[in-house]
Design an enzyme around this catalytic site. Sequence first.
Site, PDB file in Angstrom:
ATOM      1  N   SER A 195      34.028  38.216  39.599  1.00 46.36           N
ATOM      2  CA  SER A 195      33.970  39.674  39.571  1.00 46.36           C
ATOM      3  C   SER A 195      35.330  40.240  39.184  1.00 46.36           C
ATOM      4  CB  SER A 195      33.550  40.221  40.942  1.00 46.36           C
ATOM      5  OG  SER A 195      34.541  39.915  41.920  1.00 46.36           O
ATOM      6  N   LYS A 196      35.419  41.567  39.150  1.00 44.85           N
ATOM      7  CA  LYS A 196      36.675  42.211  38.761  1.00 44.85           C
ATOM      8  C   LYS A 196      37.804  41.891  39.723  1.00 44.85           C
ATOM      9  CE  LYS A 196      34.828  46.127  36.160  1.00 44.85           C
ATOM     10  NZ  LYS A 196      34.746  47.606  36.059  1.00 44.85           N
ATOM     11  N   ARG A 197      37.463  41.683  41.001  1.00 38.95           N
ATOM     12  CA  ARG A 197      38.529  41.408  41.972  1.00 38.95           C
ATOM     13  C   ARG A 197      39.182  40.058  41.711  1.00 38.95           C
ATOM     14  NH1 ARG A 197      36.774  38.243  46.424  1.00 38.95           N
ATOM     15  NH2 ARG A 197      34.546  37.753  46.373  1.00 38.95           N
ATOM     16  N   HIS A 198      38.530  39.200  40.930  1.00 36.53           N
ATOM     17  CA  HIS A 198      39.124  37.916  40.560  1.00 36.53           C
ATOM     18  C   HIS A 198      39.914  38.029  39.259  1.00 36.53           C
ATOM     19  CE1 HIS A 198      35.454  36.544  42.915  1.00 36.53           C
ATOM     20  NE2 HIS A 198      36.463  36.055  43.602  1.00 36.53           N
ATOM     21  N   GLY A 199      39.893  39.211  38.662  1.00 36.00           N
ATOM     22  CA  GLY A 199      40.575  39.392  37.379  1.00 36.00           C
ATOM     23  C   GLY A 199      39.630  39.353  36.200  1.00 36.00           C
TER      24      GLY A 199
END
Length: 479
Positions: A249-253
């Site tokens: 997801s976005k939180r992983h980059g």
Amino acid sequence: MAKISKKVCVRFAPSPTGFLHIGGLRTALFNWLFVKKNKGKFILRIEDTDRERIVSGAVENIIEALKWYGLDFDEEPVFQSKRLEIYKKKAHELVKRGKAYYCFCSEKRLEEQRKLQVVNKQAPKYDGHCRTLCEDEVKNKMASHQTHIIRLKVPEEGSTEFDDVVYGHITVENKNIDDQVLLKSDGYPTYHLANVVDDYEEGITHVIRAEEWLPSTPKHTLLYQAFGWPMPKFVHLPMVLGIDRSKLSKRHGAISALEYKKRGYLPEAVLNFIALLGWNPKTNQEIFTREELVKEFNLDKINKASAIFDLEKLDWLNGYYIRKLDLDKLTDLCSEYIDDKKVKKDYLKKIVVLFRERMRQLSEIKELASFFFEEKLKYNPEILVPSKIDKDFTLTILTLTADFVREIKEDDFEAKKLKLLFEQFIQKNSFNNNIVLWPLRVAITGKEASPGVFEVMEVLGKDVILTRVGEALNNLKKI
């Protein structure tokens, strides 16, 4: 007559229901590497039949991203929305051959069926209500213009088998395969029908796609069999997970493919990084040029295990590629992140030299070098005071430093000469480096950490240095 050619032909087939993401980019890259290795044909197909979910600008984003990363495709993109009549014809052809059937079930009935299956803890699957309608019943319903779809008639017994290059031989019991919808009531095909028809007609030899499509492959296999067409080779790429092994997801980059450009990543670095997400060269080599990737790429080296998206590794790779860039090109790229567009290139080049070793993203130049472009620095004057030294002594040191800088000739305002002069100044006054250089660094940069203080002084110049030291003295006197 079979349309699958001996020449390798692959396709990247994104749906414009969103911008191209990093997983899609990896799929495109693996297709591109394979076709370049085998001197084949690479087709871009836009699967835009799900009209309700299409995102404005997505097609343009996909094409722009592929071009920026240098993943060139042959011919113009194919749009499925322009091939609707072909899909209709093929669906009706299967009905005539007894491989598919008309389904007149209402959405209400289907919803009630799904609820009942949930209650009974059954897998969601069409119950075949319309599968056994006789010819006259179908004609009457069609004559009264009843809303209908077309479903594939999946064999009720036996199993469906296919081979995957990565996952091997796979067998699925037919009783577990749904009578999938082929043509919707609005005349648009489902992904399954359009996908198989296009792959056949375009002569696709290898279907290289994400693992998420593996459960759909038995349905596609049945479609190939129903049409009597030879199947391409299937290659399903392993999932990409976050560093915590959860869904990426976005939180992983994980951002859109073009967002990496905005954030200051280089295409070579991103491609090098994602090439290693699920593909193992079987060596310790981690840095690959595009040419080396093409040379080394092999489908047999694709892993089954999920790949881990490690943003730290991407940043490390990007830093490596930044340092390898020609200084002029690097300066041009960095200039895009500098707000002051009037900055001369020669001046910016001197600044870039100071930070190229520590930059991991081009965009970092804006923050790292901010003090070069600010008229007045903003910082807490308390940080001017070195540890174990008081304010008054720091004022004395800064005053002496300012007087010393005034005496330095303009011709001596070079890092090496400044270093030598300051060493003499410090030794003459029995100071130590920290007492003199700490407050000087903070005064001219506003930061506790920066590139070498003498290198910074050379770029800023004598007048700016004196102005900033004077402001530091005034700020320190106020606390």
